[in-house]
Design a protein around this motif. Structure first.
Motif, PDB file in Angstrom:
ATOM      1  N   PHE A  24      -5.127 -36.149   1.841  1.00  0.00           N
ATOM      2  CA  PHE A  24      -4.102 -37.341   2.315  1.00  0.00           C
ATOM      3  C   PHE A  24      -4.801 -38.767   1.963  1.00  0.00           C
ATOM      4  CE2 PHE A  24      -1.718 -34.377   4.899  1.00  0.00           C
ATOM      5  CZ  PHE A  24      -0.531 -34.579   3.987  1.00  0.00           C
ATOM      6  N   ILE A  25      -6.219 -38.808   1.796  1.00  0.00           N
ATOM      7  CA  ILE A  25      -6.644 -40.745   1.231  1.00  0.00           C
ATOM      8  C   ILE A  25      -6.411 -40.488   0.052  1.00  0.00           C
ATOM      9  CG2 ILE A  25      -8.778 -41.899   1.747  1.00  0.00           C
ATOM     10  CD1 ILE A  25      -9.854 -39.860   4.448  1.00  0.00           C
ATOM     11  N   LEU A  26      -7.223 -39.125  -1.035  1.00  0.00           N
ATOM     12  CA  LEU A  26      -6.995 -39.412  -2.025  1.00  0.00           C
ATOM     13  C   LEU A  26      -5.420 -39.985  -3.370  1.00  0.00           C
ATOM     14  CD1 LEU A  26      -9.654 -36.843  -4.022  1.00  0.00           C
ATOM     15  CD2 LEU A  26      -9.554 -39.614  -3.176  1.00  0.00           C
ATOM     16  N   PHE A  27      -4.784 -38.860  -2.139  1.00  0.00           N
ATOM     17  CA  PHE A  27      -2.961 -39.007  -2.695  1.00  0.00           C
ATOM     18  C   PHE A  27      -2.246 -40.773  -1.851  1.00  0.00           C
ATOM     19  CE2 PHE A  27       2.169 -36.793  -1.828  1.00  0.00           C
ATOM     20  CZ  PHE A  27       1.518 -37.757  -3.424  1.00  0.00           C
ATOM     21  N   GLY A  28      -2.966 -41.033  -0.863  1.00  0.00           N
ATOM     22  CA  GLY A  28      -2.426 -42.373  -0.480  1.00  0.00           C
ATOM     23  C   GLY A  28      -2.776 -43.938  -1.624  1.00  0.00           C
ATOM     24  N   LEU A  41      -0.623 -43.395  -4.199  1.00  0.00           N
ATOM     25  CA  LEU A  41       0.436 -44.060  -4.341  1.00  0.00           C
ATOM     26  C   LEU A  41      -0.007 -45.958  -3.754  1.00  0.00           C
ATOM     27  CD1 LEU A  41       2.749 -41.115  -2.812  1.00  0.00           C
ATOM     28  CD2 LEU A  41       1.805 -42.115  -5.318  1.00  0.00           C
ATOM     29  N   TYR A  42      -0.783 -46.199  -4.783  1.00  0.00           N
ATOM     30  CA  TYR A  42      -0.818 -47.390  -4.835  1.00  0.00           C
ATOM     31  C   TYR A  42      -1.099 -47.353  -3.078  1.00  0.00           C
ATOM     32  CZ  TYR A  42       0.717 -47.620  -9.123  1.00  0.00           C
ATOM     33  OH  TYR A  42       1.110 -47.768 -10.778  1.00  0.00           O
ATOM     34  N   PHE A  43      -1.556 -47.319  -2.448  1.00  0.00           N
ATOM     35  CA  PHE A  43      -2.704 -47.856  -0.741  1.00  0.00           C
ATOM     36  C   PHE A  43      -1.329 -47.546   0.503  1.00  0.00           C
ATOM     37  CE2 PHE A  43      -5.896 -49.234  -3.984  1.00  0.00           C
ATOM     38  CZ  PHE A  43      -6.791 -49.041  -3.016  1.00  0.00           C
ATOM     39  N   ASP A  44      -0.560 -46.562   0.567  1.00  0.00           N
ATOM     40  CA  ASP A  44       0.303 -46.375   1.108  1.00  0.00           C
ATOM     41  C   ASP A  44      -0.377 -46.221   2.480  1.00  0.00           C
ATOM     42  OD1 ASP A  44       3.095 -45.808   1.809  1.00  0.00           O
ATOM     43  OD2 ASP A  44       1.902 -43.420   2.112  1.00  0.00           O
ATOM     44  N   SER A  45      -0.052 -47.143   3.380  1.00  0.00           N
ATOM     45  CA  SER A  45      -0.498 -47.774   4.853  1.00  0.00           C
ATOM     46  C   SER A  45      -0.714 -45.764   5.236  1.00  0.00           C
ATOM     47  CB  SER A  45       0.126 -48.691   5.124  1.00  0.00           C
ATOM     48  OG  SER A  45       1.205 -48.873   5.485  1.00  0.00           O
ATOM     49  N   VAL A  46       0.744 -44.699   5.209  1.00  0.00           N
ATOM     50  CA  VAL A  46       0.721 -44.024   6.369  1.00  0.00           C
ATOM     51  C   VAL A  46      -0.032 -43.033   5.769  1.00  0.00           C
ATOM     52  CG1 VAL A  46       2.751 -42.793   6.960  1.00  0.00           C
ATOM     53  CG2 VAL A  46       3.152 -44.322   6.632  1.00  0.00           C
ATOM     54  N   LEU A  47       0.171 -42.687   4.894  1.00  0.00           N
ATOM     55  CA  LEU A  47      -0.584 -41.085   4.111  1.00  0.00           C
ATOM     56  C   LEU A  47      -2.174 -41.882   4.206  1.00  0.00           C
ATOM     57  CD1 LEU A  47       0.890 -40.466  -0.015  1.00  0.00           C
ATOM     58  CD2 LEU A  47       0.942 -39.746   2.573  1.00  0.00           C
ATOM     59  N   LEU A  48      -2.877 -43.170   4.037  1.00  0.00           N
ATOM     60  CA  LEU A  48      -4.025 -42.896   4.642  1.00  0.00           C
ATOM     61  C   LEU A  48      -4.578 -43.283   5.758  1.00  0.00           C
ATOM     62  CD1 LEU A  48      -4.392 -46.524   2.152  1.00  0.00           C
ATOM     63  CD2 LEU A  48      -6.133 -44.027   1.818  1.00  0.00           C
ATOM     64  N   ALA A  49      -3.713 -43.814   6.554  1.00  0.00           N
ATOM     65  CA  ALA A  49      -3.653 -43.401   8.153  1.00  0.00           C
ATOM     66  C   ALA A  49      -3.492 -41.884   8.518  1.00  0.00           C
ATOM     67  CB  ALA A  49      -2.837 -44.194   9.007  1.00  0.00           C
ATOM     68  N   PHE A  50      -2.802 -41.091   8.543  1.00  0.00           N
ATOM     69  CA  PHE A  50      -2.308 -39.851   8.597  1.00  0.00           C
ATOM     70  C   PHE A  50      -4.277 -38.995   7.988  1.00  0.00           C
ATOM     71  CE2 PHE A  50      -0.896 -35.395   8.051  1.00  0.00           C
ATOM     72  CZ  PHE A  50      -0.881 -35.404   9.359  1.00  0.00           C
ATOM     73  N   GLY A  51      -4.233 -39.791   6.688  1.00  0.00           N
ATOM     74  CA  GLY A  51      -5.490 -38.829   6.621  1.00  0.00           C
ATOM     75  C   GLY A  51      -6.933 -39.573   6.739  1.00  0.00           C
ATOM     76  N   ASN A  52      -7.380 -40.565   7.382  1.00  0.00           N
ATOM     77  CA  ASN A  52      -9.020 -41.278   8.284  1.00  0.00           C
ATOM     78  C   ASN A  52      -8.487 -40.345   9.601  1.00  0.00           C
ATOM     79  OD1 ASN A  52      -9.295 -42.829   6.603  1.00  0.00           O
ATOM     80  ND2 ASN A  52      -7.903 -44.158   7.286  1.00  0.00           N
ATOM     81  N   LEU A  53      -7.512 -40.033  10.382  1.00  0.00           N
ATOM     82  CA  LEU A  53      -6.492 -39.649  11.316  1.00  0.00           C
ATOM     83  C   LEU A  53      -7.115 -37.786  11.309  1.00  0.00           C
ATOM     84  CD1 LEU A  53      -4.138 -40.944  12.865  1.00  0.00           C
ATOM     85  CD2 LEU A  53      -6.456 -41.696  13.753  1.00  0.00           C
ATOM     86  N   LEU A  54      -6.784 -37.432  10.041  1.00  0.00           N
ATOM     87  CA  LEU A  54      -7.493 -35.788  10.216  1.00  0.00           C
ATOM     88  C   LEU A  54      -8.811 -35.738   9.315  1.00  0.00           C
ATOM     89  CD1 LEU A  54      -4.252 -34.451   8.169  1.00  0.00           C
ATOM     90  CD2 LEU A  54      -5.249 -33.808   9.986  1.00  0.00           C
ATOM     91  N   PHE A  55      -9.494 -36.450   8.826  1.00  0.00           N
ATOM     92  CA  PHE A  55     -10.926 -36.464   8.109  1.00  0.00           C
ATOM     93  C   PHE A  55     -11.567 -36.875   9.187  1.00  0.00           C
ATOM     94  CE2 PHE A  55     -14.528 -38.552   7.262  1.00  0.00           C
ATOM     95  CZ  PHE A  55     -15.184 -37.563   6.173  1.00  0.00           C
ATOM     96  N   LEU A  56     -11.258 -37.932  10.334  1.00  0.00           N
ATOM     97  CA  LEU A  56     -12.448 -37.833  11.507  1.00  0.00           C
ATOM     98  C   LEU A  56     -11.881 -36.336  12.611  1.00  0.00           C
ATOM     99  CD1 LEU A  56     -11.700 -42.005  12.712  1.00  0.00           C
ATOM    100  CD2 LEU A  56     -14.049 -40.409  11.507  1.00  0.00           C
ATOM    101  N   SER A  57     -10.918 -36.056  13.335  1.00  0.00           N
ATOM    102  CA  SER A  57     -10.446 -35.535  13.807  1.00  0.00           C
ATOM    103  C   SER A  57     -11.395 -33.811  13.314  1.00  0.00           C
ATOM    104  CB  SER A  57      -9.114 -34.982  14.088  1.00  0.00           C
ATOM    105  OG  SER A  57      -8.245 -34.781  12.551  1.00  0.00           O
ATOM    106  N   GLY A  58     -11.442 -33.139  12.050  1.00  0.00           N
ATOM    107  CA  GLY A  58     -11.539 -32.610  10.841  1.00  0.00           C
ATOM    108  C   GLY A  58     -13.465 -32.463  11.138  1.00  0.00           C
ATOM    109  N   LEU A  59     -13.977 -33.530  11.079  1.00  0.00           N
ATOM    110  CA  LEU A  59     -15.661 -34.072  11.294  1.00  0.00           C
ATOM    111  C   LEU A  59     -15.504 -33.268  12.834  1.00  0.00           C
ATOM    112  CD1 LEU A  59     -18.095 -35.092   9.973  1.00  0.00           C
ATOM    113  CD2 LEU A  59     -17.278 -36.840  10.568  1.00  0.00           C
ATOM    114  N   SER A  60     -14.659 -33.902  14.045  1.00  0.00           N
ATOM    115  CA  SER A  60     -15.292 -33.368  14.962  1.00  0.00           C
ATOM    116  C   SER A  60     -15.376 -31.614  14.951  1.00  0.00           C
ATOM    117  CB  SER A  60     -14.286 -34.069  16.081  1.00  0.00           C
ATOM    118  OG  SER A  60     -14.273 -35.608  15.918  1.00  0.00           O
ATOM    119  N   PHE A  61     -14.565 -31.430  15.100  1.00  0.00           N
ATOM    120  CA  PHE A  61     -14.741 -29.910  15.194  1.00  0.00           C
ATOM    121  C   PHE A  61     -15.248 -28.750  13.717  1.00  0.00           C
ATOM    122  CE2 PHE A  61      -9.642 -29.680  15.788  1.00  0.00           C
ATOM    123  CZ  PHE A  61      -9.902 -28.998  17.076  1.00  0.00           C
ATOM    124  N   ILE A  62     -16.402 -30.007  13.119  1.00  0.00           N
ATOM    125  CA  ILE A  62     -16.571 -29.893  12.347  1.00  0.00           C
ATOM    126  C   ILE A  62     -18.743 -29.405  12.870  1.00  0.00           C
ATOM    127  CG2 ILE A  62     -18.502 -29.514   9.715  1.00  0.00           C
ATOM    128  CD1 ILE A  62     -16.061 -29.815   8.710  1.00  0.00           C
TER     129      ILE A  62
END
Length: 128
Positions: free
Chosen positions: A17-21, A24-45
């Motif tokens: 989602f970060i790369l896709f955001g 798509l010219y820094f789409d803020s919704v995709l970047l925010a969703f990607g950031n939240l997924l990345f941080l929560s995934g890191l916490s799971f790992i």
């Protein structure tokens, strides 16, 4: 332990989602969703306690403040500034891992030009 496999999947979707955001010219919704997924995934790992202790070590506070500040700025819909701050924080936090990653890539892929480039990049950085 199945939680790390879920974490790898969530982190992978976050990076997607970060790369896709960015694509798509820094789409803020995709970047925010990607950031939240990345941080929560890191916490799971690696777990919540180890994630917290990694980000809040004394010598990593500058990188953590830039990275998490960038996440907040992206969530406030300033994606270009937020991603710039996040990038600086990311490289500041993970600069100790880059020589090891370049060494691994240099030994894994036996492509003449890339192997020489990865070996050169491995030798220029310190493991601080």
């Amino acid at each position: 332990k199945p939680s790390w496999t879920i974490g790898v999947g969530i982190t992978g979707f976050g990076i997607f989602f970060i790369l896709f955001g960015i694509l798509l010219y820094f789409d803020s919704v995709l970047l925010a969703f990607g950031n939240l997924l990345f941080l929560s995934g890191l916490s799971f790992i690696i777990g919540l306690r180890r994630t917290f202790s990694f980000f809040f070590q004394r010598h990593k506070l500058k990188g953590t403040s830039f990275f998490l500040g960038g996440v907040v700025i992206v969530l406030l819909r300033w994606p270009l500034l937020g991603m710039f701050l996040e990038s600086y924080g990311f490289f500041s936090l993970f600069k100790g891992f880059f020589p090891m990653a370049f060494g691994f890539l240099g030994t894994t892929f036996d492509i003449p030009f890339l192997s020489a480039l990865f070996r050169r990049l491995q030798g220029t950085s310190s493991m601080v």
